[in-house]
Enzyme design. Structure first.
Site, short mmCIF file in Angstrom:
data_model
loop_
_atom_site.label_atom_id
_atom_site.label_comp_id
_atom_site.label_asym_id
_atom_site.label_seq_id
_atom_site.Cartn_x
_atom_site.Cartn_y
_atom_site.Cartn_z
N CYS A 93 11.30 80.85 83.45
CA CYS A 93 10.25 81.88 83.01
C CYS A 93 10.50 83.07 83.66
O CYS A 93 10.99 83.40 84.69
CB CYS A 93 8.75 81.41 83.27
SG CYS A 93 8.79 79.52 82.61
N ARG A 134 14.87 84.55 79.82
CA ARG A 134 14.38 83.61 80.55
C ARG A 134 13.46 82.53 79.87
O ARG A 134 13.20 81.68 80.58
CB ARG A 134 13.86 84.08 81.78
CG ARG A 134 14.51 85.27 82.54
CD ARG A 134 13.62 85.69 83.62
NE ARG A 134 13.25 84.80 85.01
CZ ARG A 134 14.13 84.40 85.90
NH1 ARG A 134 14.89 85.27 86.22
NH2 ARG A 134 13.66 83.47 86.77
N TRP A 164 9.59 79.31 79.30
CA TRP A 164 10.45 78.27 78.70
C TRP A 164 9.71 76.93 79.32
O TRP A 164 9.68 76.78 80.42
CB TRP A 164 11.96 78.25 79.28
CG TRP A 164 12.50 77.27 78.69
CD1 TRP A 164 13.52 77.18 77.65
CD2 TRP A 164 12.82 75.79 79.52
NE1 TRP A 164 13.97 76.07 77.52
CE2 TRP A 164 13.65 75.12 78.37
CE3 TRP A 164 12.50 75.34 80.66
CZ2 TRP A 164 14.21 73.97 78.70
CZ3 TRP A 164 12.82 74.11 80.81
CH2 TRP A 164 13.62 73.33 79.88
N ASN A 166 6.57 80.57 87.78
CA ASN A 166 7.96 80.13 87.33
C ASN A 166 8.43 79.11 88.33
O ASN A 166 8.11 79.25 89.42
CB ASN A 166 8.93 81.39 87.61
CG ASN A 166 10.21 80.99 87.23
OD1 ASN A 166 10.61 79.94 86.43
ND2 ASN A 166 11.20 81.66 87.80
N GLY A 167 8.84 77.83 87.78
CA GLY A 167 9.31 76.76 88.65
C GLY A 167 8.48 75.56 88.23
O GLY A 167 8.14 75.41 87.09
N GLU A 212 37.18 68.99 90.44
CA GLU A 212 36.24 70.30 90.73
C GLU A 212 36.47 70.98 91.70
O GLU A 212 36.64 72.20 91.80
CB GLU A 212 34.88 69.80 90.13
CG GLU A 212 34.01 71.12 90.40
CD GLU A 212 34.04 72.43 89.31
OE1 GLU A 212 33.57 73.34 89.73
OE2 GLU A 212 35.03 72.31 88.59
N LYS A 235 37.65 74.79 92.42
CA LYS A 235 36.75 75.84 92.96
C LYS A 235 37.81 76.49 94.31
O LYS A 235 37.70 77.54 94.35
CB LYS A 235 35.69 75.29 93.72
CG LYS A 235 34.73 74.95 92.53
CD LYS A 235 33.89 76.23 92.17
CE LYS A 235 33.14 75.93 90.77
NZ LYS A 235 34.34 75.92 89.76
N GLU A 243 40.79 78.63 92.77
CA GLU A 243 40.56 79.86 92.05
C GLU A 243 39.87 81.03 92.82
O GLU A 243 39.93 82.12 92.49
CB GLU A 243 39.61 79.44 90.94
CG GLU A 243 38.13 79.11 91.16
CD GLU A 243 37.50 78.53 89.84
OE1 GLU A 243 37.96 78.81 88.87
OE2 GLU A 243 36.24 77.92 89.88
N HIS A 288 50.08 56.33 95.48
CA HIS A 288 51.21 56.42 94.24
C HIS A 288 51.68 57.90 94.39
O HIS A 288 52.35 58.26 93.17
CB HIS A 288 50.53 56.05 92.84
CG HIS A 288 50.04 54.59 92.91
ND1 HIS A 288 51.09 53.67 92.74
CD2 HIS A 288 48.57 54.25 92.94
CE1 HIS A 288 50.12 52.47 92.42
NE2 HIS A 288 48.76 52.76 92.92
N LYS A 330 35.76 85.42 83.01
CA LYS A 330 34.47 84.41 82.95
C LYS A 330 34.73 83.68 81.65
O LYS A 330 34.57 82.47 81.67
CB LYS A 330 33.06 85.24 83.04
CG LYS A 330 32.14 84.27 83.00
CD LYS A 330 31.99 83.61 84.25
CE LYS A 330 30.69 82.47 84.24
NZ LYS A 330 31.06 81.48 85.25
#
Length: 608
Positions: free
Chosen positions: A2, A27, A74, A98-99, A480, A484, A487, A503, A603
């Site tokens: 929000c 938001r 939201w 907000n939260g 992942e 990270k 990259e 293996h 991105k």
């Protein structure tokens, strides 16, 4: 998430509040509202839907007042309607938030027992009544807010306007961002610098636990213990800002720390947090009872999220899943006759391979759905069903908060699928959604391990290679975590299923090879522990991510162990992502690389 704005001035603020909210509408746009103090009395305007509805209402019902607050919402708790829109109000104050207040049910029951009458379904209204009760006990506004904050659990930023106080606005934050700004004879408060950019270039970011008292002339800031605090004044460009690093060195670190908030908001899109029942975001209408097979496709980090999603769908909904890297999906020419839904995962919604795969699926007549972070993107526009993640703008090329929001969306969606298919009963649904609601708190706990992880990264930065191992739901995290690291630090790293170690990859193990092992104490722990012993026997340096029980097992004596909180298995991919992100981030910082814009990467990959 929000958007919040507050202004204390000597001239009318209503139109400026609405103008500022336009910059915050990304938001949330389920509803919007403002409240001003008009000759000492609170006057509030709220409207369901996008901000234009509130602007039209303000034209029809102009309101004066030199002090006010605004909010664009939201929805999490309660339907997106005018009744649940902010600001929330009592006879003594008006408040925006907000939260998520995690203990609002208990507080609401307590307040209702004291005679408070609630109008909405929101958690926010609980805070309004809580502060009002403290005012009724004789506390002045700042003390009343401090007493109320001590009762709250969860993440929040608040702005509070008090009846009869035409030169006072109070803001507070814990877990959600809040910024204050100074103008000429007026002061401002907002959820980020975007909101304040038309009014001032002098801003301060509140720190965790801060409370700010604003008047036209001054801004007084107090820390979480009530002591006066100084926060550094920063100069913004004065131009409309759309993203800001705040107090963080890099966007990536800022986005790592935003995760408790944004994964909570994403969960709220898939779960009614008032009832604990799963739901689909508005506009989506997938009936999983008729779906026996799903084709999943994505690129990069989104692909690893989809790999976790395959585990989720097969385990909790018993739906068979195919999974392809999007760049291979069309060319494999797999028969799709028995596939009932094609599900695509993308942060930007513009990834060329993923978009091409979606179009290929549509050409074959498949129903399509997209888990996507940009509502107006090509993938979102072309998919039959849009399943939004609420991560907000992600500037760092290495995805962090978008990834964990994708995981949350997939977890909640798999639970919904299990309910539709009769694999999860009503009791189990409440248990699982209750567990998912713990994710923001657990992620926040893990963020407190940053210093330990930063220390470990100094050693990692001296290495040239690394292996990442995991089993079950931890296998995608191994992939992942390796992505990270390579990259943004440019250290060569590979992720493997731990059972595959012998293996081939075990040939690489020596005393120069760090091995990061993701091993919560789950059903696979004992087998993963055997793999760790195999690494130790060959002189490998072990970095172990586990929980208290896993650490107590004492797999090897000299492992670098990061102990995470205990949690049910469905949460481990979300929560264990965070230390992997921090390890990669701090290693890259140690190596002096461009963390937010690593070489050769972009991105959004809009070419095949």
């Amino acid at each position: 998430m929000c958007g919040i704005i507050g202004i204390v001035s000597s001239r009318p603020v209503a139109e400026r509040l609405v103008d500022s909210l336009k910059r915050l509408e990304y938001r949330g746009y389920d509803s919007a509202g403002i409240a001003v103090l008009d000759e000492g009395d609170l006057k509030r305007l709220r409207a369901e839907g996008k901000l234009v509805n509130l602007a039209e209402k303000l034209k029809a019902e102009p309101c004066d007042g030199n002090i006010g607050i605004g909010h664009t919402r939201w929805a999490t708790h309660g339907l997106p309607n005018e009744t649940n829109a902010h600001p929330h109000q009592t006879e003594r104050l008006s408040l925006v938030h907000n939260g998520i207040i995690e203990n609002y049910r208990d507080l609401r029951a307590e307040l209702e027992a004291d005679g408070a009458v609630f109008e909405s379904q929101t958690d926010t209204e609980t805070v309004a009544h809580l502060v009002t009760r403290e005012l009724g006990r004789g506390h002045e506004p700042r003390k009343a807010v401090q007493e109320a904050l001590a009762r709250l659990e969860g993440a929040f930023s608040l702005a509070i306007l008090f009846k009869g106080e035409d030169n006072l606005l109070i803001g507070a934050r814990r877990g959600s961002p809040l910024v204050v700004g100074e103008g000429e004879g007026e002061t401002f408060l907002g959820s980020d610098a975007i909101a304040l950019s038309p009014f001032t270039d002098r801003i301060r970011y509140l720190e965790e636990g801060d409370l700010a008292v604003l008047t036209r002339e001054t801004i007084a800031i107090f820390d979480e213990f009530g002591n006066p605090a100084e926060r550094v004044m920063k100069r913004s460009s004065g131009k409309p800002l759309y993203v800001d690093k705040g107090n963080y060195r890099h966007f990536m670190l800022k986005e790592i720390y935003e995760q408790p908030e944004v994964i909570g908001h994403t969960l709220g899109s898939f779960v009614d947090l008032t009832t604990g029942r799963t739901r689909l975001p508005r506009g989506a209408s997938i009936d999983f009872s008729s779906i026996g097979r799903i084709a999943l496709s994505a690129c990069g980090t989104g692909y690893y999220a989809a790999l976790v999603g395959r585990y989720y769908f097969e385990r909790y909904a018993r739906i068979a899943c195919d999974l392809d890297v999007a760049s291979e999906f069309r060319y494999r020419e797999s028969p799709l006759d028995d596939v009932d839904l094609a599900l695509f995962v993308s942060q930007s919604g513009e990834t060329a391979d993923t978009l091409a795969s979606l179009r290929y699926a549509k050409e074959t007549g498949l129903s399509t759905a997209a888990i996507v972070n940009v509502d107006e993107s090509s993938i979102a526009r072309e998919a039959d069903h849009v399943l939004p993640t609420l991560a907000g703008p992600e500037i760092g090329v290495a995805s962090t908060k978008a990834f964990t929001c994708q995981l949350m969306a997939l977890a909640a969606l798999a639970v919904r699928a299990g309910v539709d298919r009769g694999r999860i009963d009503a009791r189990q649904e409440l248990e699982l959604t209750g567990v998912l609601q713990e994710a923001p708190r657990l992620v926040n706990e893990v963020l407190h391990l940053e210093e330990q992880i930063a220390d470990l990264s100094r050693h990692m930065a001296t290495k040239k290679h690394a292996l990442f191992l995991g089993r079950g739901l931890s296998f995608p995290l191994a992939l992942e975590g390796a992505l990270k690291l390579k990259e943004i630090s440019y250290i060569h790293a590979e992720g493997y299923a731990a059972g595959e170690l012998k293996h081939g990859p075990i040939a690489l193990i020596d005393d120069t090879m760090p091995v990061v092992v993701i091993a919560p104490h789950d059903r696979s722990f004992d087998k993963t522990a055997s793999n760790v012993q195999e690494v130790a026997a060959r002189g490998g340096e072990i970095i172990l991510l586990t929980d208290r029980k896993g650490a107590a097992a004492g797999i090897v004596d000299d492992a670098h162990t990061i102990v995470l909180p205990d949690m049910p298995e469905i949460l481990t991919p979300i929560v264990y992502s965070v230390p992997l992100q921090l390890l990669a981030y701090h290693t890259a910082v140690q190596m002096g690389t461009d963390v937010d814009q690593p070489r050769n990467l972009a991105k959004s990959v809009t070419v095949e």
